[in-house]
Design an enzyme around this catalytic site. Structure first.
Site, PDB file in Angstrom:
ATOM      1  N   ALA A 245      -4.563  15.366  -3.895  1.00 31.21           N
ATOM      2  CA  ALA A 245      -3.674  14.864  -2.835  1.00 31.21           C
ATOM      3  C   ALA A 245      -4.263  14.985  -1.433  1.00 31.21           C
ATOM      4  O   ALA A 245      -3.584  14.647  -0.457  1.00 31.21           O
ATOM      5  CB  ALA A 245      -2.288  15.523  -2.879  1.00 31.21           C
ATOM      6  N   ALA A 246      -5.531  15.410  -1.302  1.00 36.57           N
ATOM      7  CA  ALA A 246      -6.137  15.467   0.044  1.00 36.57           C
ATOM      8  C   ALA A 246      -6.218  14.052   0.642  1.00 36.57           C
ATOM      9  O   ALA A 246      -5.931  13.847   1.822  1.00 36.57           O
ATOM     10  CB  ALA A 246      -7.514  16.115  -0.016  1.00 36.57           C
ATOM     11  N   GLY A 247      -6.580  13.071  -0.205  1.00 38.55           N
ATOM     12  CA  GLY A 247      -6.635  11.689   0.277  1.00 38.55           C
ATOM     13  C   GLY A 247      -5.246  11.171   0.639  1.00 38.55           C
ATOM     14  O   GLY A 247      -5.076  10.404   1.585  1.00 38.55           O
ATOM     15  N   ASP A 248      -4.236  11.613  -0.114  1.00 32.63           N
ATOM     16  CA  ASP A 248      -2.859  11.179   0.169  1.00 32.63           C
ATOM     17  C   ASP A 248      -2.367  11.773   1.488  1.00 32.63           C
ATOM     18  O   ASP A 248      -1.711  11.098   2.280  1.00 32.63           O
ATOM     19  CB  ASP A 248      -1.926  11.606  -0.974  1.00 32.63           C
ATOM     20  CG  ASP A 248      -2.330  10.961  -2.285  1.00 32.63           C
ATOM     21  OD1 ASP A 248      -2.843   9.823  -2.256  1.00 32.63           O
ATOM     22  OD2 ASP A 248      -2.148  11.599  -3.338  1.00 32.63           O
TER      23      ASP A 248
HETATM   24  O1  RIB Z   1      -3.881  11.486  -5.409  1.00 29.56           O
HETATM   25  C1  RIB Z   1      -3.389  12.498  -6.245  1.00 29.56           C
HETATM   26  C2  RIB Z   1      -2.415  11.935  -7.206  1.00 29.56           C
HETATM   27  O2  RIB Z   1      -3.084  11.029  -8.061  1.00 29.56           O
HETATM   28  C3  RIB Z   1      -1.793  12.953  -8.132  1.00 29.56           C
HETATM   29  O3  RIB Z   1      -0.635  13.549  -7.588  1.00 29.56           O
HETATM   30  C4  RIB Z   1      -1.549  12.147  -9.394  1.00 29.56           C
HETATM   31  O4  RIB Z   1      -0.196  11.919  -9.657  1.00 29.56           O
HETATM   32  C5  RIB Z   1      -2.300  10.843  -9.211  1.00 29.56           C
HETATM   33  O5  RIB Z   1      -1.473   9.799  -8.930  1.00 29.56           O
END
Ligand code: RIB
Length: 299
Positions: A245-248
């Site tokens: 989730a760092a990219g998110d």
């Molecule tokens: O970017 C991380 C996410 O990628 C995770 O939370 C997983 O669900 C996938 O979608």
């Protein structure tokens, strides 16, 4: 409430196991206890922006099962407007199987489930929110026709995080104001074979039809290529615990800063810091920081 940011995308229940080494093809490895954690690129980006103080709404589909309930409750707890998130009995909730290695890197398999049932009609039903949002955040864990419908309906800034990477039609890319690929995703979009460093990224990014491209470079920060002009934004030095989730969080923070009126370079500096802070705690949504936590985690 009018949402400043609308996320059209996926919500997954992450099934996470820590391992010493991510298994190679054909290999079986023993791991730690299974953890179930709210995730999904869309939901993570929505929660990231909400924790940074933005009003966020999410458009997508959840399964009519425990996974869907966990995801809706997690989004609601962070103040994300879930009224345009449809519960469907056509498929189970999206699930991601995640192995996290001792170096913080991961390997992920996504079973999209309900996310794969998001339709252009679902998106068009949210046209009111897409018209008024300052930023619309998109990823590729839902069908491409729904992503395209969102880019068409959005009247504010459209940010596309092309993850997971697939070649994209120029028609969609030209509707995107800011494309945020990592190095692998940039290679796929630009049709490039082999590894990408900052120099190659600066050469490839202007070949894409989106006016601005922000390439995430992991520990090296990010490269902003805005109308052909490349600027490198370094990252603070950190030892990652878990990069999930760092990219998110990078995308959520970029949207947050743009809503607050920052320039793309300043917004990228903030996003790099938020992304680095996210690697300091395990899991997807539990690792997403508030502004105060960004400063604490980076010391
Ligand atoms: O970017 C991380 C996410 O990628 C995770 O939370 C997983 O669900 C996938 O979608």
């Amino acid at each position: 409430m009018t949402a400043e940011i609308v996320v059209v995308g996926s919500a997954n229940l992450d099934l996470v196991v820590e391992v010493d080494q991510i298994p190679a093809v054909g290999e079986t490895v023993m791991g730690g206890d299974l953890r179930r954690i709210p995730g999904g690129k869309g939901a993570n980006q929505a929660v990231a922006a909400a924790r940074l103080g933005r009003d966020v709404a999410m458009v997508g589909r959840l399964g009519a099962d425990e996974g869907g309930e966990i995801l809706r409750a997690a989004l609601t707890a962070d103040g994300v407007d879930t009224t345009r998130l449809i519960t469907t009995d056509e498929a189970p909730n999206g699930v991601a199987l995640i192995a996290v290695g001792s170096d913080g890197d991961n390997a992920i398999v996504v079973s999209p489930g309900a996310n794969a049932r998001v339709t252009p009609a679902d998106v068009e039903a949210a046209a009111d929110a897409l018209r008024t949002a300052a930023v619309t955040l998109l990823q590729l864990e839902i069908p491409l026709d729904a992503v395209t419908a969102a880019a068409v309906a959005a009247e504010g800034t459209v940010i596309l995080n092309p993850a997971p990477a697939v070649p994209l039609p120029a028609d969609l890319l030209s509707r995107v104001d800011i494309l945020v690929p990592n190095q692998t995703e940039l290679a796929t979009l630009a049709g490039h074979d082999g590894p990408i460093d900052a120099e190659i990224a600066a050469r490839l990014a202007p070949t894409l039809p989106s006016p601005a491209v922000v390439v995430t470079l992991g520990a090296d920060g990010a490269l902003v290529v805005d109308r052909g002009v490349a600027t490198h934004v370094p990252a603070p030095p950190v030892t990652p615990v878990d990069t999930t989730a760092a990219g998110d969080s990078f995308c959520g923070a970029l949207a947050d800063a743009l809503v607050r009126g920052e320039t793309l370079i300043d917004a990228t500096q903030w996003a790099v810091r938020v992304g680095a802070a996210t690697t300091q705690r395990p899991g997807a949504q539990p690792s997403l920081p508030t502004p105060a936590e960004v400063e604490q985690l980076l010391g």
